[in-house]
Enzyme design. Structure first.
Site, PDB file in Angstrom:
ATOM      1  CG  ASN A  44      -9.031  62.800 -36.098  1.00 39.68           C
ATOM      2  OD1 ASN A  44      -9.248  64.102 -36.204  1.00 39.68           O
ATOM      3  ND2 ASN A  44      -9.607  62.123 -35.085  1.00 39.68           N
ATOM      4  CE1 TYR A  48      -2.106  68.875 -31.547  1.00 41.96           C
ATOM      5  CE2 TYR A  48      -1.981  71.339 -32.154  1.00 41.96           C
ATOM      6  CZ  TYR A  48      -2.452  70.265 -32.062  1.00 41.96           C
ATOM      7  OH  TYR A  48      -3.920  70.063 -32.865  1.00 41.96           O
ATOM      8  CE  LYS A  73      -1.929  67.485 -34.801  1.00 40.57           C
ATOM      9  NZ  LYS A  73      -2.861  66.313 -35.283  1.00 40.57           N
TER      10      LYS A  73
HETATM   11  P1  NDP Z   1     -10.183  64.940 -29.259  1.00 38.92           P
HETATM   12  O1  NDP Z   1      -9.412  64.942 -27.941  1.00 38.92           O
HETATM   13  O2  NDP Z   1     -11.565  65.050 -28.943  1.00 38.92           O
HETATM   14  O3  NDP Z   1     -10.012  63.517 -29.983  1.00 38.92           O
HETATM   15  C1  NDP Z   1      -9.013  62.909 -30.018  1.00 38.92           C
HETATM   16  C2  NDP Z   1      -9.110  61.456 -30.441  1.00 38.92           C
HETATM   17  O4  NDP Z   1      -7.678  60.707 -30.621  1.00 38.92           O
HETATM   18  C3  NDP Z   1      -9.887  60.626 -29.244  1.00 38.92           C
HETATM   19  O5  NDP Z   1     -10.779  59.874 -29.861  1.00 38.92           O
HETATM   20  C4  NDP Z   1      -8.556  59.750 -28.565  1.00 38.92           C
HETATM   21  O6  NDP Z   1      -9.444  58.392 -28.355  1.00 38.92           O
HETATM   22  C5  NDP Z   1      -7.481  59.364 -29.804  1.00 38.92           C
HETATM   23  N1  NDP Z   1      -6.763  59.075 -29.310  1.00 38.92           N
HETATM   24  C6  NDP Z   1      -5.621  59.917 -28.654  1.00 38.92           C
HETATM   25  N2  NDP Z   1      -4.615  59.235 -28.418  1.00 38.92           N
HETATM   26  C7  NDP Z   1      -4.748  57.993 -28.996  1.00 38.92           C
HETATM   27  C8  NDP Z   1      -3.903  57.107 -28.862  1.00 38.92           C
HETATM   28  N3  NDP Z   1      -2.629  56.763 -28.149  1.00 38.92           N
HETATM   29  N4  NDP Z   1      -4.191  55.876 -29.617  1.00 38.92           N
HETATM   30  C9  NDP Z   1      -5.525  55.739 -29.975  1.00 38.92           C
HETATM   31  N5  NDP Z   1      -6.234  56.797 -30.081  1.00 38.92           N
HETATM   32  C10 NDP Z   1      -5.891  58.194 -29.510  1.00 38.92           C
HETATM   33  O7  NDP Z   1      -9.850  65.879 -30.248  1.00 38.92           O
HETATM   34  P2  NDP Z   1     -10.170  66.683 -31.599  1.00 38.92           P
HETATM   35  O8  NDP Z   1     -11.335  66.103 -32.124  1.00 38.92           O
HETATM   36  O9  NDP Z   1     -10.170  67.995 -31.106  1.00 38.92           O
HETATM   37  O10 NDP Z   1      -8.964  66.452 -32.310  1.00 38.92           O
HETATM   38  C11 NDP Z   1      -9.050  65.705 -33.353  1.00 38.92           C
HETATM   39  C12 NDP Z   1      -7.597  65.881 -34.261  1.00 38.92           C
HETATM   40  O11 NDP Z   1      -7.645  67.348 -34.940  1.00 38.92           O
HETATM   41  C13 NDP Z   1      -6.163  65.652 -33.493  1.00 38.92           C
HETATM   42  O12 NDP Z   1      -5.127  65.302 -34.265  1.00 38.92           O
HETATM   43  C14 NDP Z   1      -5.950  67.579 -33.312  1.00 38.92           C
HETATM   44  O13 NDP Z   1      -4.664  67.573 -33.081  1.00 38.92           O
HETATM   45  C15 NDP Z   1      -6.519  67.856 -34.742  1.00 38.92           C
HETATM   46  N6  NDP Z   1      -6.856  69.530 -34.487  1.00 38.92           N
HETATM   47  C16 NDP Z   1      -8.017  69.776 -33.709  1.00 38.92           C
HETATM   48  C17 NDP Z   1      -8.295  71.060 -33.441  1.00 38.92           C
HETATM   49  C18 NDP Z   1      -9.249  71.651 -32.588  1.00 38.92           C
HETATM   50  O14 NDP Z   1      -9.577  72.675 -32.759  1.00 38.92           O
HETATM   51  N7  NDP Z   1     -10.105  70.703 -32.152  1.00 38.92           N
HETATM   52  C19 NDP Z   1      -7.461  72.065 -34.346  1.00 38.92           C
HETATM   53  C20 NDP Z   1      -6.441  71.586 -35.325  1.00 38.92           C
HETATM   54  C21 NDP Z   1      -6.194  70.230 -35.278  1.00 38.92           C
HETATM   55  P3  NDP Z   1      -9.076  57.750 -26.769  1.00 38.92           P
HETATM   56  O15 NDP Z   1      -8.859  58.838 -25.932  1.00 38.92           O
HETATM   57  O16 NDP Z   1     -10.091  56.904 -26.498  1.00 38.92           O
HETATM   58  O17 NDP Z   1      -7.909  57.177 -27.202  1.00 38.92           O
END
Ligand code: NDP
Length: 255
Positions: free
Chosen positions: A93, A158, A162
């Site tokens: 995720n 992005y 995806k």
């Molecule tokens: P958030 O930004 O809220 O969460 C992203 C998470 O990914 C965080 O917990 C972050 O933790 C972690 N993360 C990012 N980079 C890294 C890394 N290099 N290593 C480890 N952890 C990482 O995003 P969302 O909850 O909105 O999105 C979650 C997923 O859903 C994503 O893949 C996004 O592309 C997808 N998505 C979201 C949509 C939306 O409308 N919100 C729509 C479509 C898809 P930390 O910063 O602590 O590393």
């Protein structure tokens, strides 16, 4: 490991959720924990992980890790497998977003998104699938995005990352089926999280268009994506593999 509970049984099914400390990942962890799975949350920020584990309750553990550090991932997976005895579910995720006109995106920015959203997903899945295959099976869920289905401007890296995740889903579903590992993908539409807020709040006309073409006329809730994950990893979905399931309030079929 961030230890949040002493209730380490090694008997319950175990799920690894990347990006489990916020947004959709946190909702998935909460839901799978409620379903009775031991949840391992991965993210870079230790404090966020501790907080998330506290909220998800018993049997949640945080592993601080940067998924872009590819060479560290095999050892991370081995450590999780040896501590918990099994990995039944992997939810890929974690992801980052980059909203910028394509002509201005630098090589470094492009590569950073591909590394985080695509390459790390492959490496983590490859390593986890070895554990699952040896144990007799498992279930992998990838989180892609409706952004890879549309001609959406300003999200080139992005959308590319995806789209690759969806291709990987189909390819791996075929290759891993003989090991009893199912691989599915969920393509969320517009879900209310920090990530979408930063992309949409800065662009009110895009937000208006999103809502106008979503038949259900609202953003989705992270818990609604988590419900779909819960179904796809369950026995109720035992004959489903290789699919991309939209969770988007009809956004993808809206006129
Ligand atoms: P958030 O930004 O809220 O969460 C992203 C998470 O990914 C965080 O917990 C972050 O933790 C972690 N993360 C990012 N980079 C890294 C890394 N290099 N290593 C480890 N952890 C990482 O995003 P969302 O909850 O909105 O999105 C979650 C997923 O859903 C994503 O893949 C996004 O592309 C997808 N998505 C979201 C949509 C939306 O409308 N919100 C729509 C479509 C898809 P930390 O910063 O602590 O590393």
């Amino acid at each position: 490991m961030v230890k949040m509970s002493d209730n380490l049984t090694g008997q319950k099914k175990t799920a690894v959720i990347t990006g489990g400390s916020s947004g959709i990942g946190f909702a998935v962890a909460s839901r799978l924990a409620a379903d009775g799975l031991t949840c391992i949350l991965i993210g870079r920020n230790r404090q966020k992980l501790e907080e998330a584990c506290r909220k998800t309750g018993n049997n949640s553990y945080g592993f601080p890790a940067d998924l872009t550090d590819l060479s560290s991932l095999p050892a991370l997976v081995r450590e999780i497998a040896s501590k918990f005895g099994r990995i039944d579910v992997l939810v890929n995720n974690a992801g980052i977003h980059l909203k910028k006109p394509a002509l201005e995106v630098t090589d470094e920015e492009y590569q950073r998104v591909i590394l985080t959203n695509q390459t790390s997903v492959f490496v983590l899945t490859r390593e986890t699938a070895k554990i699952m295959a040896a144990a007799g099976g498992g279930s992998v869920i990838n989180i892609s995005s409706m952004a890879s289905h549309y001609g959406l401007p300003g999200v080139i890296a992005y959308a590319a990352s995806k789209s690759a995740v969806e291709g990987m889903t189909r390819s791996l579903a075929v290759e891993l089926a003989p090991y009893n590992i199912r691989v599915n993908c969920i393509a969320p539409g517009f879900i209310k999280t920090d990530m979408s807020s930063s992309a949409l709040d800065s662009d009110p006309s895009r937000k208006e268009r999103v809502l106008a073409r979503t038949p259900m006329a609202r953003l989705g809730k992270p818990s609604e994506v988590a419900d779909a994950v819960s179904f796809l990893v369950s026995e109720a979905a035992s004959f489903i593999t290789g699919i991309v399931m939209p969770v988007d309030g009809g956004n993808s079929i809206g006129f």
